[in-house]
Design a protein around this motif. Structure first.
Motif, short mmCIF file in Angstrom:
data_model
loop_
_atom_site.label_atom_id
_atom_site.label_comp_id
_atom_site.label_asym_id
_atom_site.label_seq_id
_atom_site.Cartn_x
_atom_site.Cartn_y
_atom_site.Cartn_z
N GLY A 136 3.74 2.70 16.82
CA GLY A 136 2.37 2.97 16.43
C GLY A 136 2.16 4.39 15.96
N SER A 137 3.22 5.06 15.52
CA SER A 137 3.14 6.46 15.08
C SER A 137 3.21 6.61 13.57
CB SER A 137 4.26 7.28 15.71
OG SER A 137 5.53 6.77 15.34
N ARG A 138 3.24 5.48 12.84
CA ARG A 138 3.26 5.50 11.38
C ARG A 138 2.17 4.57 10.86
NH1 ARG A 138 6.02 9.12 12.60
NH2 ARG A 138 8.13 9.66 11.89
N LEU A 139 1.44 5.02 9.88
CA LEU A 139 0.36 4.25 9.26
C LEU A 139 0.74 4.00 7.80
CD1 LEU A 139 -2.53 3.05 9.23
CD2 LEU A 139 -3.35 5.35 8.67
N LEU A 140 0.79 2.72 7.42
CA LEU A 140 1.14 2.32 6.05
C LEU A 140 -0.11 1.79 5.37
CD1 LEU A 140 3.75 1.99 4.23
CD2 LEU A 140 3.70 -0.41 4.93
N VAL A 141 -0.55 2.46 4.30
CA VAL A 141 -1.76 2.03 3.60
C VAL A 141 -1.44 1.80 2.13
CG1 VAL A 141 -3.31 3.25 5.18
CG2 VAL A 141 -2.51 4.41 3.11
N THR A 142 -2.10 0.80 1.54
CA THR A 142 -2.03 0.56 0.10
C THR A 142 -3.43 0.67 -0.47
OG1 THR A 142 -0.08 -0.86 0.26
CG2 THR A 142 -1.44 -1.09 -1.70
N LEU A 143 -3.58 1.51 -1.49
CA LEU A 143 -4.87 1.83 -2.09
C LEU A 143 -4.92 1.32 -3.52
CD1 LEU A 143 -4.82 5.54 -0.90
CD2 LEU A 143 -6.22 3.76 0.11
N GLN A 144 -6.10 0.89 -3.94
CA GLN A 144 -6.29 0.49 -5.33
C GLN A 144 -6.80 1.70 -6.11
OE1 GLN A 144 -8.56 -3.05 -5.98
NE2 GLN A 144 -8.25 -3.00 -8.19
N MET A 145 -5.93 2.25 -6.97
CA MET A 145 -6.23 3.48 -7.69
C MET A 145 -6.94 3.21 -9.01
SD MET A 145 -4.99 5.29 -5.34
CE MET A 145 -5.23 6.93 -6.02
N GLY A 146 -6.97 1.96 -9.44
CA GLY A 146 -7.61 1.60 -10.70
C GLY A 146 -7.32 0.15 -10.99
N PRO A 147 -7.75 -0.35 -12.15
CA PRO A 147 -7.45 -1.75 -12.50
C PRO A 147 -5.93 -1.99 -12.54
CG PRO A 147 -9.11 -0.82 -13.97
CD PRO A 147 -8.58 0.32 -13.17
N ALA A 148 -5.46 -2.88 -11.66
CA ALA A 148 -4.03 -3.23 -11.59
C ALA A 148 -3.15 -2.02 -11.30
CB ALA A 148 -3.58 -3.92 -12.87
N ARG A 149 -3.69 -1.00 -10.67
CA ARG A 149 -2.91 0.19 -10.28
C ARG A 149 -3.06 0.40 -8.78
NH1 ARG A 149 -4.88 4.74 -11.72
NH2 ARG A 149 -2.98 5.86 -11.18
N PRO A 203 13.11 3.28 3.86
CA PRO A 203 13.27 3.52 5.30
C PRO A 203 12.19 4.45 5.83
CG PRO A 203 14.84 4.84 4.06
CD PRO A 203 14.13 3.98 3.06
N LEU A 204 11.89 4.31 7.11
CA LEU A 204 10.88 5.16 7.71
C LEU A 204 11.44 6.49 8.21
CD1 LEU A 204 9.16 2.59 7.56
CD2 LEU A 204 8.34 3.08 9.85
N GLU A 205 12.64 6.45 8.76
CA GLU A 205 13.20 7.65 9.37
C GLU A 205 14.21 8.35 8.47
OE1 GLU A 205 11.87 8.77 11.96
OE2 GLU A 205 10.75 7.02 12.63
N ALA A 206 15.11 7.57 7.84
CA ALA A 206 16.17 8.17 7.03
C ALA A 206 15.63 8.60 5.67
CB ALA A 206 17.31 7.17 6.85
N GLU A 207 16.38 9.48 5.00
CA GLU A 207 16.03 9.90 3.65
C GLU A 207 16.24 8.75 2.68
OE1 GLU A 207 14.79 12.74 2.48
OE2 GLU A 207 14.62 13.62 4.48
N ALA A 208 15.33 8.63 1.73
CA ALA A 208 15.47 7.59 0.71
C ALA A 208 16.68 7.88 -0.18
CB ALA A 208 14.20 7.51 -0.13
N THR A 209 17.46 6.84 -0.44
CA THR A 209 18.64 6.99 -1.28
C THR A 209 18.27 6.78 -2.75
OG1 THR A 209 19.17 4.66 -0.96
CG2 THR A 209 20.15 6.23 0.58
#
Length: 434
Positions: A136-149, A203-209
Motif C-alpha cells: 500500500g505504499s505505491r499509488l497507480l493513477v491513469t489520467l485523461q489528458m485530452g481526447p483519446a490521450r 517494474p515497481l522497484e527495479a530500473e526500467a530496461t
C-alpha cells in the motif's frame, strides 16, 4: 425509621451502578463488559463506529471518468468487492482512501493515513486509481489528458513523489504480487486485420530496461495472427513511445487478462488461451491451447477444454507454471466467471453472498444495516444538493471491505469510513482469503 442520609446514599450507589452497567454493556466480556462479542449486526443498527469522514465539495464524487478495464464488459458496481487483486478497480481504495473527480477536469486521491487525510491532486480527470496490494505504499493513477490521450503515473505514498510517468491507454493495474504495473493501449486495426491491444509492463522497484516487443517466434507454437505487431516499426506512433516490455495481443469482446505475478501473464479468448512468461526483459509464449480459461483464485488457473472424441474436460494449473491437473469427473460444475468470486479448494463465494458448493460462510447482513443507518444522512444531503439525487437515486452507497473490517458509505455530501461489527462472518472470511 431509616435515616434520610442512608436512603440518599443507597439511591446514589444504585444510580452509579446503573450508569456503570450502561457504559460497560456494549463491551465484550473479555474487555470487562457484560455482553458477548457476537452481537448480531442488525442489533447494532446505528452503532457503527465512524473512523474517518470526508466532506465533498459540490460537484465532487467518488467516480472514475468512464474508462474501464478492457476485460470489463460493463462498469463495475462500486458497492461490491472483497478488495481482492482479481477484481476490477474501484474508487474506494482498500480501507485507506478514495478517488474523486470534480468539476473543471480536476481530480484527487485522498488517503486516511496516520489519523489525518492526505491529498494528491491532479489537473485531469481520473480514469483509474489503485494502491499496490503488497504494501500500500505505491499509488497507480491513469489520467485523461485530452481526447483519446491518457497518462499513467506511479506515486510514492505518503510522500506523493512521482516515481515514473508515461503516456498510456485508459487503464492500468498492478500485478497480484505488487511487483509490476500493466498498462494497455488499443492499437488501430489494419484493413482486414484483427483489433489488438498493446500491453506493456513496468517494474515497481527495479530500473526500467530498454523497451522490448514480443516477437511471437517461439518454436513449436503457432504463428501470430495477421496484422499483429511483432516489430517496433509496425506499432503506431503512440505504441512506439511506450516504455517497458511490450506485447501486442489480438483482442475481442469477452477476452480477459490475468496478471498474477510481475513476470506471468495469462490471456483467455474465444479462440483459446496463451500463457506468457517474461524472460530476459521480453514477453515470450510458454504454452497455448484451446478451451475456456479463467482464474481460479487465489492460486490457480482453470481450463474447460474439449476432449478429442466428445465432451469437455476440466483442469487446473498453478499460476507460475503451465502444469494442468485433471479435475475429478464427479466434482460439481464451476460457476460462471465473475471477477468478484473468491475461490477455495472446495467452493467459492462473492460479495453479494452468492455461494457455490455450500461455502461455509455466514450470510452478510451489515450492508443493509449500514444502508438503513445512514439513510437519514442521505435524505438530508438530497435536500441540500440537487446533484445527490442523480448520483444516489435510491439511498447511500455502501462499499464493504470485509477482510479489512471496514466499509465506505457515501451519503451524498460526505463519505464515511466505518468500522464493521466483528461478527463470525468476518473472521471466517479473513481466514479464507488469507
Amino acid at each position: 425509621m431509616i435515616p434520610q442520609r442512608y436512603i440518599i446514599a443507597s439511591l446514589f450507589i444504585a444510580a452509579m451502578l446503573l450508569l456503570f452497567a450502561v457504559v460497560q454493556a456494549p463491551r465484550p466480556v473479555s474487555a470487562g463488559g457484560v455482553t458477548a462479542v457476537e452481537t448480531p449486526a442488525l442489533m447494532n443498527l446505528g452503532g457503527f463506529e465512524v473512523l474517518a469522514e470526508w466532506r465533498l465539495e459540490d460537484g465532487w464524487s467518488p467516480r472514475f471518468q468512464g474508462a474501464q478495464d478492457p476485460d470489463q464488459s460493463e462498469p463495475w458496481p462500486f458497492e461490491g468487492g472483497f478488495g481482492t487483486p482479481w477484481e476490477p478497480a474501484s474508487p474506494y481504495l482498500a480501507d485507506q482512501g478514495l478517488a474523486l473527480n470534480g468539476p473543471g477536469g480536476r481530480s484527487e486521491v485522498v488517503l486516511w493515513r496516520g489519523l489525518e487525510w492526505r491529498r494528491y491532486r491532479f489537473d485531469a480527470p481520473l480514469c483509474s486509481a489503485r494502491l499496490d496490494p503488497a504494501k500500500g505504499s505505491r499509488l497507480l493513477v491513469t489520467l485523461q489528458m485530452g481526447p483519446a490521450r491518457f497518462e499513467t503515473r506511479l506515486l510514492e505514498i505518503p510522500e506523493g513523489r512521482v516515481i515514473w510517468s508515461t503516456q498510456s491507454g485508459p487503464w492500468s493495474r498492478f500485478s497480484w504480487d505488487g511487483r509490476a504495473a500493466l498498462l494497455g493501449l488499443p492499437e488501430p486495426a489494419e484493413p482486414r486485420g484483427e483489433p489488438t491491444l498493446l500491453l506493456t509492463t513496468l517494474p515497481l522497484e527495479a530500473e526500467a530496461t530498454e523497451p522490448t516487443l514480443a516477437a511471437w517466434d517461439e518454436p513449436g507454437l503457432p504463428a501470430p495472427p495477421r496484422g499483429l505487431a511483432t516489430k517496433v516499426e509496425a506499432l503506431s506512433e503512440d505504441g512506439r513511445d511506450l516504455p517497458g516490455a511490450r506485447l501486442d495481443l489480438p483482442w475481442h469482446a469477452g477476452d480477459r487478462l490475468w496478471f498474477p505475478r510481475g513476470d506471468r501473464l495469462w490471456h483467455g479468448s474465444v479462440q483459446g488461451w496463451t500463457a506468457w512468461w517474461l524472460e530476459g526483459g521480453r514477453w515470450r509464449r510458454q504454452a497455448t491451447g484451446l478451451g475456456q480459461l479463467t482464474a481460479h483464485p487465489p492460486q490457480r488457473m482453470a481450463l474447460v477444454a474439449p476432449l478429442p472424441e466428445e465432451g469437455m474436460a476440466r483442469r487446473t494449473s498453478p499460476l507460475a507454471k503451465v502444469e494442468w491437473s485433471p479435475v475429478p469427473e464427479g466434482a460439481l460444475p464451476w460457476p460462471a466467471w465473475d471477477p468478484a468470486w473468491a475461490w477455495r479448494e472446495n467452493g467459492a463465494f462473492d460479495a453479494w453472498d452468492q455461494r457455490w458448493n455450500e461455502s461455509a460462510l455466514p450470510p452478510e447482513r451489515q450492508r443493509q444495516a449500514l444502508f438503513e443507518a445512514h439513510r437519514p444522512d442521505w435524505r438530508a444531503a438530497v435536500s441540500l444538493r440537487a446533484s445527490v439525487k442523480g448520483w444516489l437515486p435510491r439511498g447511500p452507497e455502501v462499499a464493504l471491505r470485509e477482510p479489512l473490517g471496514t466499509a465506505w458509505v457515501w451519503v451524498g455530501d460526505r463519505v464515511l469510513l466505518v468500522r464493521l461489527v466483528e461478527v463470525e462472518r468476518l473472521r471466517v472470511l479473513k481466514k479464507l482469503l488469507r
